[in-house]
Motif scaffolding. Sequence first.
Motif, PDB file in Angstrom:
ATOM      1  N   PHE A  28       0.856  -1.187   0.000  1.00 20.71           N
ATOM      2  CA  PHE A  28       0.000   0.000   0.000  1.00 20.71           C
ATOM      3  C   PHE A  28       0.894   1.239   0.000  1.00 20.71           C
ATOM      4  O   PHE A  28       1.717   1.425   0.897  1.00 20.71           O
ATOM      5  CB  PHE A  28      -0.924   0.011   1.211  1.00 20.71           C
ATOM      6  N   ILE A  29       0.720   2.085  -1.009  1.00 22.35           N
ATOM      7  CA  ILE A  29       1.580   3.253  -1.200  1.00 22.35           C
ATOM      8  C   ILE A  29       0.796   4.540  -0.929  1.00 22.35           C
ATOM      9  O   ILE A  29      -0.262   4.763  -1.518  1.00 22.35           O
ATOM     10  CB  ILE A  29       2.127   3.301  -2.645  1.00 22.35           C
ATOM     11  N   CYS A  30       1.332   5.372  -0.032  1.00 26.21           N
ATOM     12  CA  CYS A  30       0.682   6.648   0.271  1.00 26.21           C
ATOM     13  C   CYS A  30       0.947   7.644  -0.854  1.00 26.21           C
ATOM     14  O   CYS A  30       2.098   7.905  -1.217  1.00 26.21           O
ATOM     15  CB  CYS A  30       1.195   7.212   1.591  1.00 26.21           C
ATOM     16  N   LYS A  31      -0.120   8.229  -1.402  1.00 23.29           N
ATOM     17  CA  LYS A  31      -0.019   9.183  -2.509  1.00 23.29           C
ATOM     18  C   LYS A  31      -0.283  10.616  -2.075  1.00 23.29           C
ATOM     19  O   LYS A  31      -0.409  11.507  -2.914  1.00 23.29           O
ATOM     20  CB  LYS A  31      -0.986   8.788  -3.631  1.00 23.29           C
ATOM     21  N   GLY A  32      -0.382  10.836  -0.763  1.00 19.27           N
ATOM     22  CA  GLY A  32      -0.550  12.205  -0.302  1.00 19.27           C
ATOM     23  C   GLY A  32      -1.501  12.318   0.868  1.00 19.27           C
ATOM     24  O   GLY A  32      -2.229  11.372   1.205  1.00 19.27           O
ATOM     25  N   THR A  33      -1.488  13.479   1.501  1.00 20.73           N
ATOM     26  CA  THR A  33      -2.384  13.766   2.622  1.00 20.73           C
ATOM     27  C   THR A  33      -2.998  15.149   2.430  1.00 20.73           C
ATOM     28  O   THR A  33      -2.456  15.996   1.718  1.00 20.73           O
ATOM     29  CB  THR A  33      -1.630  13.726   3.971  1.00 20.73           C
ATOM     30  N   ALA A  34      -4.136  15.349   3.071  1.00 16.30           N
ATOM     31  CA  ALA A  34      -4.825  16.642   3.012  1.00 16.30           C
ATOM     32  C   ALA A  34      -5.480  16.900   4.360  1.00 16.30           C
ATOM     33  O   ALA A  34      -5.855  15.949   5.066  1.00 16.30           O
ATOM     34  CB  ALA A  34      -5.861  16.647   1.896  1.00 16.30           C
ATOM     35  N   SER A  35      -5.651  18.170   4.707  1.00  5.83           N
ATOM     36  CA  SER A  35      -6.224  18.498   6.013  1.00  5.83           C
ATOM     37  C   SER A  35      -7.515  19.301   5.922  1.00  5.83           C
ATOM     38  O   SER A  35      -8.136  19.603   6.938  1.00  5.83           O
ATOM     39  CB  SER A  35      -5.198  19.272   6.852  1.00  5.83           C
ATOM     40  N   THR A  36      -7.919  19.680   4.703  1.00  4.05           N
ATOM     41  CA  THR A  36      -9.172  20.414   4.527  1.00  4.05           C
ATOM     42  C   THR A  36     -10.015  19.721   3.455  1.00  4.05           C
ATOM     43  O   THR A  36      -9.501  18.913   2.673  1.00  4.05           O
ATOM     44  CB  THR A  36      -8.935  21.873   4.095  1.00  4.05           C
ATOM     45  N   LEU A  37     -11.278  20.090   3.399  1.00  2.37           N
ATOM     46  CA  LEU A  37     -12.180  19.488   2.423  1.00  2.37           C
ATOM     47  C   LEU A  37     -11.718  19.780   1.005  1.00  2.37           C
ATOM     48  O   LEU A  37     -11.645  18.877   0.167  1.00  2.37           O
ATOM     49  CB  LEU A  37     -13.597  20.017   2.642  1.00  2.37           C
ATOM     50  N   GLN A  38     -11.390  21.018   0.713  1.00  4.07           N
ATOM     51  CA  GLN A  38     -10.990  21.387  -0.646  1.00  4.07           C
ATOM     52  C   GLN A  38      -9.676  20.722  -1.048  1.00  4.07           C
ATOM     53  O   GLN A  38      -9.520  20.248  -2.180  1.00  4.07           O
ATOM     54  CB  GLN A  38     -10.862  22.899  -0.784  1.00  4.07           C
ATOM     55  N   GLU A  39      -8.724  20.669  -0.104  1.00  5.84           N
ATOM     56  CA  GLU A  39      -7.466  19.977  -0.389  1.00  5.84           C
ATOM     57  C   GLU A  39      -7.738  18.492  -0.668  1.00  5.84           C
ATOM     58  O   GLU A  39      -7.118  17.890  -1.549  1.00  5.84           O
ATOM     59  CB  GLU A  39      -6.500  20.108   0.789  1.00  5.84           C
ATOM     60  N   GLY A  40      -8.663  17.929   0.105  1.00 11.42           N
ATOM     61  CA  GLY A  40      -8.999  16.517  -0.058  1.00 11.42           C
ATOM     62  C   GLY A  40      -9.629  16.227  -1.407  1.00 11.42           C
ATOM     63  O   GLY A  40      -9.308  15.219  -2.054  1.00 11.42           O
ATOM     64  N   ILE A  41     -10.521  17.108  -1.848  1.00  9.81           N
ATOM     65  CA  ILE A  41     -11.159  16.936  -3.161  1.00  9.81           C
ATOM     66  C   ILE A  41     -10.104  17.010  -4.267  1.00  9.81           C
ATOM     67  O   ILE A  41     -10.062  16.163  -5.159  1.00  9.81           O
ATOM     68  CB  ILE A  41     -12.242  18.008  -3.376  1.00  9.81           C
ATOM     69  N   SER A  42      -9.243  18.005  -4.193  1.00  9.03           N
ATOM     70  CA  SER A  42      -8.200  18.180  -5.214  1.00  9.03           C
ATOM     71  C   SER A  42      -7.255  16.984  -5.244  1.00  9.03           C
ATOM     72  O   SER A  42      -6.900  16.479  -6.323  1.00  9.03           O
ATOM     73  CB  SER A  42      -7.408  19.461  -4.943  1.00  9.03           C
ATOM     74  N   LEU A  43      -6.845  16.521  -4.064  1.00 13.87           N
ATOM     75  CA  LEU A  43      -5.924  15.381  -3.980  1.00 13.87           C
ATOM     76  C   LEU A  43      -6.564  14.117  -4.530  1.00 13.87           C
ATOM     77  O   LEU A  43      -5.932  13.344  -5.265  1.00 13.87           O
ATOM     78  CB  LEU A  43      -5.486  15.171  -2.527  1.00 13.87           C
ATOM     79  N   THR A  44      -7.843  13.908  -4.216  1.00 14.16           N
ATOM     80  CA  THR A  44      -8.555  12.717  -4.696  1.00 14.16           C
ATOM     81  C   THR A  44      -8.648  12.710  -6.214  1.00 14.16           C
ATOM     82  O   THR A  44      -8.373  11.690  -6.863  1.00 14.16           O
ATOM     83  CB  THR A  44      -9.972  12.669  -4.099  1.00 14.16           C
ATOM     84  N   LEU A  45      -9.022  13.840  -6.799  1.00 18.32           N
ATOM     85  CA  LEU A  45      -9.187  13.905  -8.258  1.00 18.32           C
ATOM     86  C   LEU A  45      -7.835  13.829  -8.974  1.00 18.32           C
ATOM     87  O   LEU A  45      -7.754  13.326 -10.093  1.00 18.32           O
ATOM     88  CB  LEU A  45      -9.919  15.194  -8.642  1.00 18.32           C
ATOM     89  N   GLU A  46      -6.794  14.303  -8.305  1.00 13.56           N
ATOM     90  CA  GLU A  46      -5.460  14.256  -8.911  1.00 13.56           C
ATOM     91  C   GLU A  46      -4.875  12.846  -8.868  1.00 13.56           C
ATOM     92  O   GLU A  46      -4.334  12.342  -9.856  1.00 13.56           O
ATOM     93  CB  GLU A  46      -4.525  15.213  -8.166  1.00 13.56           C
ATOM     94  N   GLN A  47      -5.008  12.176  -7.731  1.00 18.14           N
ATOM     95  CA  GLN A  47      -4.354  10.879  -7.537  1.00 18.14           C
ATOM     96  C   GLN A  47      -5.240   9.681  -7.890  1.00 18.14           C
ATOM     97  O   GLN A  47      -4.736   8.608  -8.205  1.00 18.14           O
ATOM     98  CB  GLN A  47      -3.885  10.739  -6.083  1.00 18.14           C
ATOM     99  N   LYS A  48      -6.567   9.868  -7.817  1.00 17.72           N
ATOM    100  CA  LYS A  48      -7.502   8.756  -8.056  1.00 17.72           C
ATOM    101  C   LYS A  48      -7.044   7.492  -7.313  1.00 17.72           C
ATOM    102  O   LYS A  48      -6.744   6.451  -7.922  1.00 17.72           O
ATOM    103  CB  LYS A  48      -7.659   8.491  -9.557  1.00 17.72           C
ATOM    104  N   PRO A  49      -7.007   7.568  -5.988  1.00 21.57           N
ATOM    105  CA  PRO A  49      -6.447   6.454  -5.200  1.00 21.57           C
ATOM    106  C   PRO A  49      -7.402   5.269  -5.117  1.00 21.57           C
ATOM    107  O   PRO A  49      -8.602   5.391  -5.364  1.00 21.57           O
ATOM    108  CB  PRO A  49      -6.271   7.095  -3.816  1.00 21.57           C
ATOM    109  N   ASN A  50      -6.846   4.131  -4.734  1.00 19.64           N
ATOM    110  CA  ASN A  50      -7.677   2.956  -4.476  1.00 19.64           C
ATOM    111  C   ASN A  50      -8.441   3.102  -3.162  1.00 19.64           C
ATOM    112  O   ASN A  50      -9.580   2.649  -3.042  1.00 19.64           O
ATOM    113  CB  ASN A  50      -6.814   1.690  -4.407  1.00 19.64           C
ATOM    114  N   ILE A  51      -7.790   3.729  -2.166  1.00 16.43           N
ATOM    115  CA  ILE A  51      -8.390   3.883  -0.828  1.00 16.43           C
ATOM    116  C   ILE A  51      -8.289   5.337  -0.387  1.00 16.43           C
ATOM    117  O   ILE A  51      -7.272   5.998  -0.602  1.00 16.43           O
ATOM    118  CB  ILE A  51      -7.665   3.008   0.219  1.00 16.43           C
ATOM    119  N   ILE A  52      -9.368   5.812   0.252  1.00 19.19           N
ATOM    120  CA  ILE A  52      -9.345   7.121   0.913  1.00 19.19           C
ATOM    121  C   ILE A  52      -9.627   6.905   2.395  1.00 19.19           C
ATOM    122  O   ILE A  52     -10.687   6.384   2.762  1.00 19.19           O
ATOM    123  CB  ILE A  52     -10.397   8.081   0.338  1.00 19.19           C
ATOM    124  N   PHE A  53      -8.657   7.253   3.250  1.00 24.24           N
ATOM    125  CA  PHE A  53      -8.902   7.314   4.689  1.00 24.24           C
ATOM    126  C   PHE A  53      -9.456   8.703   4.962  1.00 24.24           C
ATOM    127  O   PHE A  53      -8.762   9.708   4.781  1.00 24.24           O
ATOM    128  CB  PHE A  53      -7.609   7.091   5.470  1.00 24.24           C
TER     129      PHE A  53
END
Length: 257
Positions: A28-53
């Motif tokens: 399992f490879i970490c592709k980034g972290t975010a601390s706000t809702l907007q950062e989280g949305i941007s990170l999710t759409l950029e990385q398209k991860p398998n899992i979101i904690f």
Amino acid sequence: MHYSFIIIEDLKENIESLKTDMMQYPDFICKGTASTLQEGISLTLEQKPNIIFLDVELGNESGFDLLENIRNYFGEMPFIIILSELEKYAKKAINNEICYFLDKPVNPIQLSLALHKFRKHFAERQSFLTIKDKSGHWFIQHSNILYVQADSNYSYIHRINNKRITVTKTLKDIELMLPKTFLRVHKSYIINITYIEKINTTLKFIMLNVKIGIFDLTPSKGKSEDQFPAKEIVMDVPIGEMYLEKVKNTLLTSKNL
């Protein structure tokens, strides 16, 4: 096989703790972290991860809002693991089709169970097994696997063309990578239930027969023999005593009769 994950959490110490826990799982490879809702949305759409904690409470914002913002961008949503110490969010998590709910602080056993569930979820969504041997990475259609046999720390993947692949993985490892059309019936065997012809729970064996499968065994012009299963593969696989009840419950319930 490697999987990607991101962490959306507003407390840095919680992020670092979870990243440390996840280091026990090198696939399992970490592709980034975010601390706000907007950062989280941007990170999710950029990385398209398998899992979101996903933390439920991101300051004054709700982690559930992230789901509504990303849903239209995914054919298949990532596997969402909610992080919260508040059980009041559990019902809302279920209603939002959350895949797993982890209490904070994260319990290592519960984390392991969540990742186990993810692996099975991921396998169900794939039509093939990706696995490596000394020659490279194999992409094997699930429908082309007859059974998998264990031998110490090696496993043999037997295909319906009567050829096998040897890999340095345990049967337990491979079991997590396969969908529910595969069943562990013995400490040394996993079978593809698609090819079951007969089961005898008294003598404790299952007969597999490729000819009763879903494939047309008549080669078409222009296709090599290697693309077709052998015309006759019939074999008996033992049922282990400790797996007997599971085999009965899986294969001999009323819906399967």
